[in-house]
Design a protein around this motif. Sequence first.
Motif, short mmCIF file in Angstrom:
data_model
loop_
_atom_site.label_atom_id
_atom_site.label_comp_id
_atom_site.label_asym_id
_atom_site.label_seq_id
_atom_site.Cartn_x
_atom_site.Cartn_y
_atom_site.Cartn_z
N ALA A 194 -18.47 20.24 -22.85
CA ALA A 194 -17.23 19.38 -22.17
C ALA A 194 -16.23 20.54 -21.39
O ALA A 194 -15.95 20.32 -20.48
CB ALA A 194 -16.48 18.75 -23.18
N TYR A 195 -16.18 21.60 -22.25
CA TYR A 195 -15.38 22.70 -21.56
C TYR A 195 -15.82 23.33 -20.37
O TYR A 195 -15.12 23.53 -19.29
CB TYR A 195 -14.96 23.74 -22.79
N THR A 219 -15.03 21.40 -17.19
CA THR A 219 -13.65 21.66 -16.60
C THR A 219 -13.46 22.95 -16.05
O THR A 219 -12.56 23.12 -15.23
CB THR A 219 -12.43 21.57 -18.07
N LEU A 220 -14.46 23.74 -16.05
CA LEU A 220 -14.42 25.35 -15.19
C LEU A 220 -14.98 24.99 -13.84
O LEU A 220 -15.09 26.15 -13.10
CB LEU A 220 -14.98 26.17 -15.97
N ASP A 253 -16.33 22.50 -10.22
CA ASP A 253 -16.21 20.95 -9.68
C ASP A 253 -17.63 20.27 -9.44
O ASP A 253 -17.84 19.27 -9.16
CB ASP A 253 -16.00 21.21 -8.26
N ARG A 293 -22.42 20.00 -16.70
CA ARG A 293 -22.57 19.72 -18.22
C ARG A 293 -24.18 19.51 -18.52
O ARG A 293 -24.74 20.00 -19.37
CB ARG A 293 -21.98 18.46 -18.72
#
Length: 210
Positions: free
Chosen positions: A116-117, A120-121, A123, A128
């Motif tokens: 999940a992290y 976020t890094l 686009d 994932r």
Amino acid sequence: MNNVILYDYWRSSASYRVRIALNMLAIDYRTVAVNLLEGKQKSPEYLELNPQGFVPALVIDRQIMTQSLSIIEYLAELRPESRLLPAGITDRQHVRALAYAVAMDIHPICNMHVAAYVATLTDKADAREEWARHFIDVGLRKFEVMLSKLDGMFCFGGTPTMADICLVPQVYNARRWGVDLTDLRRIVEIDGRCAELPAFQAAHPDRIKP
Ligand SMILES: N[C@@H](CCC(=O)N[C@@H](CS)C(=O)NCC(=O)O)C(=O)O
């Protein structure tokens, strides 16, 4: 053992491992579902059981246990005849090396909060999935080479051990993320053999799914 409670999530591979081990030892237990998608692993009540906020947690006669491999090693010590870990000290080392290769080198980097992290890094829409596919693929290829140096119907010898208990949930995950298993002949064979055993069947996520 009278009162055994497993806090788990149907799709969690660490929980899946402990379900298999409990089934192999024919230990009666009841489960309490901790819904990871709803973030229940971070609730104050659950953090009392496992301050790391991970499933599984196993409670045996009020004794709280966390970390799936330490739980399996506890069960192996409690019931050496189960052969979750072999009798010989060197054989045990080999089984642990296989189990740890999955549980410490593949699984943690594909864990939900890590993936999940990662998402976020970037686009990239499928970052994932690609992350998980990549690391499972690389890790299982190395595991296949480790297995090629060993004989036996299972990961180590003629009966399932902690190594198989770690491998099977990881293969379930590999299929879930679309990892190509075509070249991983030994892994697929062993996974198929485990799938014939009632202890593994009863622990399968499809049987636990709410
Ligand atoms: N090393 C721990 C790992 C446990 C773990 O990573 N559990 C995952 C499910 S397989 C989890 O609870 N993830 C919740 C999260 O990432 O927030 C064990 O083997 O018990």
